[in-house]
Design a protein around this motif. Sequence first.
Motif, PDB file in Angstrom:
ATOM      1  N   GLN A   1      76.271  72.087  46.322  1.00 33.24           N
ATOM      2  CA  GLN A   1      76.239  71.099  47.389  1.00 33.24           C
ATOM      3  C   GLN A   1      74.972  71.265  48.220  1.00 33.24           C
ATOM      4  N   ALA A   2      74.144  70.221  48.255  1.00 25.67           N
ATOM      5  CA  ALA A   2      72.875  70.264  48.973  1.00 25.67           C
ATOM      6  C   ALA A   2      73.007  69.509  50.289  1.00 25.67           C
ATOM      7  N   THR A   3      71.994  69.640  51.121  1.00 27.83           N
ATOM      8  CA  THR A   3      71.871  68.815  52.319  1.00 27.83           C
ATOM      9  C   THR A   3      70.774  67.795  52.067  1.00 27.83           C
ATOM     10  N   PHE A   4      70.679  66.774  52.927  1.00 29.71           N
ATOM     11  CA  PHE A   4      69.628  65.784  52.752  1.00 29.71           C
ATOM     12  C   PHE A   4      68.247  66.415  52.961  1.00 29.71           C
ATOM     13  N   ALA A   5      68.183  67.427  53.811  1.00 33.19           N
ATOM     14  CA  ALA A   5      66.908  68.116  54.012  1.00 33.19           C
ATOM     15  C   ALA A   5      66.470  68.825  52.724  1.00 33.19           C
ATOM     16  N   ASP A   6      67.438  69.366  51.970  1.00 35.20           N
ATOM     17  CA  ASP A   6      67.127  70.051  50.716  1.00 35.20           C
ATOM     18  C   ASP A   6      66.514  69.101  49.690  1.00 35.20           C
ATOM     19  N   LEU A   7      66.801  67.811  49.833  1.00 38.00           N
ATOM     20  CA  LEU A   7      66.330  66.837  48.849  1.00 38.00           C
ATOM     21  C   LEU A   7      64.892  66.403  49.091  1.00 38.00           C
ATOM     22  N   GLY A   8      64.318  66.844  50.209  1.00 37.42           N
ATOM     23  CA  GLY A   8      62.925  66.515  50.491  1.00 37.42           C
ATOM     24  C   GLY A   8      62.731  65.305  51.378  1.00 37.42           C
ATOM     25  N   LEU A   9      63.801  64.819  52.002  1.00 36.94           N
ATOM     26  CA  LEU A   9      63.677  63.671  52.896  1.00 36.94           C
ATOM     27  C   LEU A   9      63.087  64.090  54.236  1.00 36.94           C
TER      28      LEU A   9
ATOM     29  N   LEU B   1      74.575  57.740  61.014  1.00 39.22           N
ATOM     30  CA  LEU B   1      75.494  56.979  60.176  1.00 39.22           C
ATOM     31  C   LEU B   1      76.637  57.840  59.635  1.00 39.22           C
ATOM     32  N   GLU B   2      76.638  59.128  60.019  1.00 39.59           N
ATOM     33  CA  GLU B   2      77.666  60.089  59.611  1.00 39.59           C
ATOM     34  C   GLU B   2      77.670  60.317  58.102  1.00 39.59           C
ATOM     35  N   TYR B   3      76.467  60.311  57.513  1.00 45.51           N
ATOM     36  CA  TYR B   3      76.300  60.744  56.131  1.00 45.51           C
ATOM     37  C   TYR B   3      76.158  62.266  56.180  1.00 45.51           C
ATOM     38  N   ARG B   4      77.238  62.963  55.940  1.00 47.25           N
ATOM     39  CA  ARG B   4      77.244  64.402  56.178  1.00 47.25           C
ATOM     40  C   ARG B   4      76.561  65.193  55.056  1.00 47.25           C
ATOM     41  N   GLN B   5      76.845  64.817  53.807  1.00 52.34           N
ATOM     42  CA  GLN B   5      76.232  65.505  52.666  1.00 52.34           C
ATOM     43  C   GLN B   5      75.919  64.491  51.581  1.00 52.34           C
ATOM     44  N   PRO B   6      74.907  64.761  50.777  1.00 53.47           N
ATOM     45  CA  PRO B   6      74.573  63.839  49.694  1.00 53.47           C
ATOM     46  C   PRO B   6      75.695  63.767  48.658  1.00 53.47           C
TER      47      PRO B   6
ATOM     48  N   PRO C   1      76.820  63.252  44.635  1.00 51.65           N
ATOM     49  CA  PRO C   1      76.176  63.786  43.421  1.00 51.65           C
ATOM     50  C   PRO C   1      75.004  62.945  42.931  1.00 51.65           C
ATOM     51  N   VAL C   2      75.144  61.634  42.942  1.00 54.36           N
ATOM     52  CA  VAL C   2      74.036  60.813  42.441  1.00 54.36           C
ATOM     53  C   VAL C   2      72.826  60.930  43.367  1.00 54.36           C
ATOM     54  N   GLN C   3      73.044  61.024  44.665  1.00 56.97           N
ATOM     55  CA  GLN C   3      71.926  61.202  45.589  1.00 56.97           C
ATOM     56  C   GLN C   3      71.251  62.556  45.388  1.00 56.97           C
ATOM     57  N   SER C   4      72.047  63.597  45.198  1.00 57.51           N
ATOM     58  CA  SER C   4      71.471  64.935  44.990  1.00 57.51           C
ATOM     59  C   SER C   4      70.613  64.993  43.733  1.00 57.51           C
ATOM     60  N   HIS C   5      71.074  64.316  42.668  1.00 53.62           N
ATOM     61  CA  HIS C   5      70.336  64.368  41.408  1.00 53.62           C
ATOM     62  C   HIS C   5      69.114  63.461  41.399  1.00 53.62           C
ATOM     63  N   VAL C   6      69.224  62.302  42.043  1.00 53.31           N
ATOM     64  CA  VAL C   6      68.217  61.259  41.870  1.00 53.31           C
ATOM     65  C   VAL C   6      67.084  61.342  42.886  1.00 53.31           C
ATOM     66  N   ILE C   7      67.384  61.562  44.155  1.00 54.81           N
ATOM     67  CA  ILE C   7      66.373  61.450  45.214  1.00 54.81           C
ATOM     68  C   ILE C   7      65.149  62.330  44.973  1.00 54.81           C
ATOM     69  N   PRO C   8      65.298  63.623  44.649  1.00 54.23           N
ATOM     70  CA  PRO C   8      64.083  64.436  44.449  1.00 54.23           C
ATOM     71  C   PRO C   8      63.182  63.904  43.341  1.00 54.23           C
ATOM     72  N   HIS C   9      63.778  63.386  42.262  1.00 60.54           N
ATOM     73  CA  HIS C   9      62.977  62.899  41.133  1.00 60.54           C
ATOM     74  C   HIS C   9      62.287  61.576  41.477  1.00 60.54           C
ATOM     75  N   ILE C  10      62.948  60.720  42.265  1.00 62.59           N
ATOM     76  CA  ILE C  10      62.287  59.489  42.698  1.00 62.59           C
ATOM     77  C   ILE C  10      61.113  59.820  43.603  1.00 62.59           C
ATOM     78  N   LEU C  11      61.303  60.788  44.489  1.00 60.76           N
ATOM     79  CA  LEU C  11      60.200  61.209  45.358  1.00 60.76           C
ATOM     80  C   LEU C  11      59.029  61.764  44.549  1.00 60.76           C
ATOM     81  N   ASP C  12      59.334  62.338  43.375  1.00 68.68           N
ATOM     82  CA  ASP C  12      58.280  62.871  42.504  1.00 68.68           C
ATOM     83  C   ASP C  12      57.625  61.784  41.655  1.00 68.68           C
ATOM     84  N   GLY C  13      58.136  60.558  41.742  1.00 66.00           N
ATOM     85  CA  GLY C  13      57.527  59.449  41.017  1.00 66.00           C
ATOM     86  C   GLY C  13      58.067  59.201  39.628  1.00 66.00           C
ATOM     87  N   ARG C  14      59.170  59.860  39.259  1.00 69.84           N
ATOM     88  CA  ARG C  14      59.719  59.685  37.912  1.00 69.84           C
ATOM     89  C   ARG C  14      60.447  58.359  37.769  1.00 69.84           C
ATOM     90  N   ASP C  15      60.385  57.775  36.574  1.00 71.77           N
ATOM     91  CA  ASP C  15      61.271  56.672  36.211  1.00 71.77           C
ATOM     92  C   ASP C  15      62.667  57.240  36.000  1.00 71.77           C
TER      93      ASP C  15
END
Length: 419
Positions: free
Chosen positions: A7-15, A26-31, A33-47
Amino acid sequence: MTDTTPQATFADLGLIPTLIERLEELEYRQPTPVQSHVIPHILDGRDIVGGANTGSGKTAAFALPILQKILSQGASHPRGGNFVSHLILVPTRELASQVANSVKSYSYHLRDKVKTIAVFGGVSVNPQMLALRGGCDIVVATPGRLLDLVSSNAIKLEQVQTLVLDEADRMLSLGFTEELHKILALLPQKKQTLLFSATFPEKVTSLAQNLLHDALDIQLQSAEDSTVVQRVFSVNKGQKTAVLAHLIKQHQWRQTLIFVNAKNACNHLAQKLTKRGITAQVFHGDQGQGARTRVLEEFKSGEIHVLIATDIAARGLDIEKLPVVINFDLPRSPADYMHRIGRSGRAGEVGLGLSLIDCDDYHHFNVIEKKNKFKLEREQVEGFEVDDAQSEACVVPVKPRAKPAGTGKKKKKRKQGDL
């Protein structure tokens, strides 16, 4: 890919802190699963090719990195000339409006820096053309209206940096294949592409293979991950309305979403429920966009307690804490079954998906179970038990009548049948 990430935090994802602050509001407490997996790779520019259950939080998964990309560029890519920088394609008007509203909510503290516009059919094009003047950071669009705007020179796609195909399976099943290919031909070769779909029929897989480059495939769909409790009730033919009215009155659900397969069936069922003392509103494609928007707003606010809808509500309808979805008619497509019941149990809330089946539905529900890889017990509602004769007819296949013996015709028929 299975979900084994801690379980990650949004800060861990690089936001960045600005976005994290808004998520906390907005009371988004934790990412998810799809947010945890996808966000870092989108930030890295991956398709990305992403598969996840409906209600899993994928809008934030692609919207947050796009917003961060816009902020990181600052004034280096100013708007102008009716160009759009980031394009999100969706299959329905309701989903376009919902996604755009979510993006605007995430960028609330950045509203002077990020311009987001939703464009879709069913309403006048002139206000949308005016809104697009001077360019736009993010456009959320249905394919048909987007092409109309392109042909009117109200929007230009040559500088799109990010393309998101949301609900790709639904887009192709609704017949947008030709429009989609026209749009893709207008986009620059170099861009980041993110494709999200709850199911992956052959058309979606082929599109992903041809469109994306070195894409990361992230599949997180799982029946076990769903928070929707599924139940199926066997009923006698002709008693579905009576059973439906009984269930609504017995359980006194705060809100109920009922699916039927045809526009006229919405009005017909609403009239029958009214005679049984239940007020229901309808939602279908024959209504004007203004009427559809009003009905959705009233259902979301709780003013409407019972809503009868066709499958246009199976995607993009996000009702907070919707307690129950009922299949009065089974969906024609087994894939749409999961999308229907997925209107409940969103964002981790426990929901209920009920299906009413009579003898004519029995085989089709078996197909739905097989395609979606689950098996449910056939229950019965007390006071509405299925007659023995109908129960046997549902379970025991009817034996074909023996063909009369013949001299030459029987052989000829068999040969034609083999062809």
